[in-house]
Design an enzyme around this catalytic site. Structure first.
Site, PDB file in Angstrom:
ATOM      1  N   LYS A  75       7.915   2.183   8.470  1.00 32.75           N
ATOM      2  CA  LYS A  75       6.837   2.317   7.474  1.00 32.75           C
ATOM      3  C   LYS A  75       7.368   2.905   6.209  1.00 32.75           C
ATOM      4  CE  LYS A  75       2.872   1.390   5.392  1.00 32.75           C
ATOM      5  NZ  LYS A  75       3.599   1.035   4.588  1.00 32.75           N
TER       6      LYS A  75
ATOM      7  N   LYS B  74       7.694  12.659   7.428  1.00 35.19           N
ATOM      8  CA  LYS B  74       6.420  12.522   6.875  1.00 35.19           C
ATOM      9  C   LYS B  74       5.462  11.929   7.730  1.00 35.19           C
ATOM     10  CE  LYS B  74       6.729  11.448   2.561  1.00 35.19           C
ATOM     11  NZ  LYS B  74       6.400  10.693   1.265  1.00 35.19           N
TER      12      LYS B  74
ATOM     13  N   LYS C 276      12.718   2.755   4.364  1.00 35.17           N
ATOM     14  CA  LYS C 276      12.633   2.881   2.868  1.00 35.17           C
ATOM     15  C   LYS C 276      13.306   1.711   2.184  1.00 35.17           C
ATOM     16  CE  LYS C 276      10.413   5.273  -0.473  1.00 35.17           C
ATOM     17  NZ  LYS C 276       9.238   6.392  -0.215  1.00 35.17           N
TER      18      LYS C 276
ATOM     19  N   GLY D 202       4.466   0.560  -1.900  1.00 32.96           N
ATOM     20  CA  GLY D 202       4.941   0.760  -3.096  1.00 32.96           C
ATOM     21  C   GLY D 202       5.797   2.240  -3.225  1.00 32.96           C
ATOM     22  N   ASP D 203       6.355   2.545  -4.381  1.00 30.98           N
ATOM     23  CA  ASP D 203       6.753   3.714  -4.641  1.00 30.98           C
ATOM     24  C   ASP D 203       7.105   3.648  -5.936  1.00 30.98           C
ATOM     25  OD1 ASP D 203       8.259   6.217  -3.091  1.00 30.98           O
ATOM     26  OD2 ASP D 203       9.542   5.869  -4.646  1.00 30.98           O
TER      27      ASP D 203
ATOM     28  N   THR E 242      -2.373   9.436  -2.441  1.00 28.98           N
ATOM     29  CA  THR E 242      -1.088  10.409  -2.606  1.00 28.98           C
ATOM     30  C   THR E 242      -1.377  11.740  -3.432  1.00 28.98           C
ATOM     31  OG1 THR E 242       0.328   8.629  -2.513  1.00 28.98           O
ATOM     32  CG2 THR E 242       1.385  10.785  -2.931  1.00 28.98           C
TER      33      THR E 242
ATOM     34  N   ASN F 284       1.406   6.617 -10.636  1.00 30.32           N
ATOM     35  CA  ASN F 284       0.269   6.770  -9.676  1.00 30.32           C
ATOM     36  C   ASN F 284      -0.144   8.223  -9.293  1.00 30.32           C
ATOM     37  OD1 ASN F 284      -0.156   6.905  -6.425  1.00 30.32           O
ATOM     38  ND2 ASN F 284      -1.442   5.471  -7.487  1.00 30.32           N
TER      39      ASN F 284
ATOM     40  N   SER G 218      -2.070   4.262   3.866  1.00 29.61           N
ATOM     41  CA  SER G 218      -1.249   3.099   4.012  1.00 29.61           C
ATOM     42  C   SER G 218      -1.546   2.713   5.839  1.00 29.61           C
ATOM     43  CB  SER G 218       0.137   2.834   4.143  1.00 29.61           C
ATOM     44  OG  SER G 218       0.288   2.860   2.717  1.00 29.61           O
TER      45      SER G 218
END
Ligand code: GLU
Length: 445
Positions: free
Chosen positions: A88, A112, A124, A163-164, A207, A238, A376
């Site tokens: 994830k 994390k 990632k 997303g990132d 976040t 964001n 998420s």
């Protein structure tokens, strides 16, 4: 384990990946003592198996731009570790993306996600494609081409991207559409989806809100109230937007925002109305933060970051290594007493040392910004049970079940003999122990 030897060895094997080595070395120094209390870990060479990703997927993405030119970009997915749940982590689309940067992010994500209390492994991915300056049609064609390869490597119980930087609601929508087209199947293979098609309420906010919840927990340990405090926020995407929103709700004053061109300084504080302008500017018009200064007649500093402005608290929410040793010295000299990271690894090792030596409250991203991936995780749960939860329900879980719990774990593992809470150590040891125990239980695989 001798942390510096392991890092030296990894440096030789992966010489062109400085961010990855930086992230690994930060974790290893802080877990060394705890690790060495468990000789069984070393016998199983846990450390190398934990530092080196399970799998690196690298592919070419070909797409056609609006002028009819055929473009190529690189695509990646780093599946780092899946002992506690499916892989994830987000996808980053930015011209700076390379293998080393994604490996650092996937490594961090593993710790994390372990901290979130939810069953998620770490991953990632992304591309050196940057949506900036591209038309919607170009972004769509790129996303479709990217997913045409990625789809075979992901799945709701295998790997769930999100997303990132450079990947928001628009990109997730196009990626999701292409997955569905290719597989003829609706399933929760991405998070950060639109509310109409399986997204979770509070995911966009998570976040930023989570970082402010974490900050408030840190402040509580020193009986400080966030109300009335002046705050430096970097970034304007964001994370920065919802960090600012939560600060405003709690009566704090955010005076800066930035992008890669420069920063704005609004001494009166960004109000809800001005924040609505930023959201429209960044999310719909895809403009630059300078336009805020032009519209509201405030200071704009080109080619600089906001760390020289006077304030009480800093919430870096842009990107890695945005606070170096000099910036950290300036922040401390200006009386900043708390730094909580909305971005991933925004402070360099020198900066972290300066914050910790000054004994200010300092929270690393893997603890403070874990709210995003946590929601998420909650989106995955809602998709699996084919239900959607209310905003209040998700926000309460984010705040009280997740961020407060992460804070408690940092205090438990990070409190030093003089009472100073070393949040870096706390987060790393807590995150590591859960992954390590699961790896031991599952054997050498
Ligand atoms: N990119 C975010 C992070 O760094 C979110 C990842 C996710 O939601 O999977 O944690």
């Amino acid at each position: 384990m001798n942390a510096s030897k392991v890092v030296e060895n990894l440096k030789q094997r992966f010489p062109n990946e400085p961010e990855y080595i930086q992230a690994v070395s930060q974790v290893l120094v802080t877990i060394e003592e705890e690790y060495n209390k468990h000789p069984e870990f070393d016998k199983a060479n846990l450390i190398e198996r934990l530092c080196i990703p399970d799998r690196v997927i690298e592919f070419r993405v070909s797409w056609v731009d609006d002028k009819g030119n055929v473009q190529t970009n690189m695509g990646y997915r780093i599946q780092h570790n899946n002992v506690i749940g499916p892989y994830k982590g987000g996808l980053r689309f930015h011209r700076s993306v390379n293998l080393g940067i994604l490996k650092f992010l996937a490594f961090e994500q593993t710790f994390k996600n372990s901290l979130t209390t939810l069953p998620m492994g770490g991953a990632k991915g992304g591309s050196d494609f940057s949506p900036r300056g591209k038309s919607d049609a170009e972004v769509m064609r790129f996303c479709q081409a990217f997913m045409s390869e990625l789809y075979r490597h992901i799945g709701p119980d295998v790997d769930v991207p999100a997303g990132d930087i450079g990947v928001g609601g628009r990109e997730i929508g196009y990626l999701f559409g292409q997955y569905k087209k290719l597989t003829h199947e609706w399933s929760g293979i991405l998070t950060g989806k639109g509310l109409e098609y399986g997204g979770s309420l509070i995911r966009p906010e998570a976040t930023g809100y989570g970082n402010v919840y974490f900050l408030c927990e840190m402040l509580k340990t020193r009986n400080i109230d966030i109300k009335g405090k002046t705050i430096l926020v970097s970034g304007s995407g964001n994370v920065a937007q919802y960090t600012t929103e939560k600060c405003i709700q709690l009566g704090a004053k955010v005076v800066t925002l930035s992008d890669s061109d420069g920063y704005i300084y609004d001494p009166n504080g960004i109000t809800s109305e001005k924040l609505a302008f930023v959201m429209e500017l960044k999310n719909i018009e895809r403009g630059r933060i300078k336009e805020y200064a032009d519209k509201f007649g405030v200071k704009y500093v080109s080619g600089a970051r906001p760390w020289g402005e006077k304030a009480d608290i800093a919430l870096p929410s842009a990107t890695q290594n945005e606070i170096n040793g000099d910036a950290a010295k300036t922040l401390v000299a200006n009386g900043i007493f708390a730094v909580s990271e909305g971005a991933n690894m925004p402070s360099t090792p020198e900066a972290i040392k300066i914050f910790q030596n000054a004994k200010i409250l300092y929270a690393p991203g893997k603890a403070a910004n874990a709210g995003g991936v946590s929601v998420s995780g909650l989106e995955m749960s809602q998709n699996s049970e084919r239900l959607s939860w209310s905003s209040a329900q998700v926000d309460k879980m984010l705040h009280e079940d997740i961020m407060m719990n992460i804070h408690e774990n940092c205090v438990k593992y990070g409190t030093e003999s003089d009472g100073y809470i070393n949040y870096v150590k706390g987060a790393n040891v807590a995150g590591f122990m859960k992954v390590a125990k699961a790896m031991m239980a599952q054997g050498i695989v």
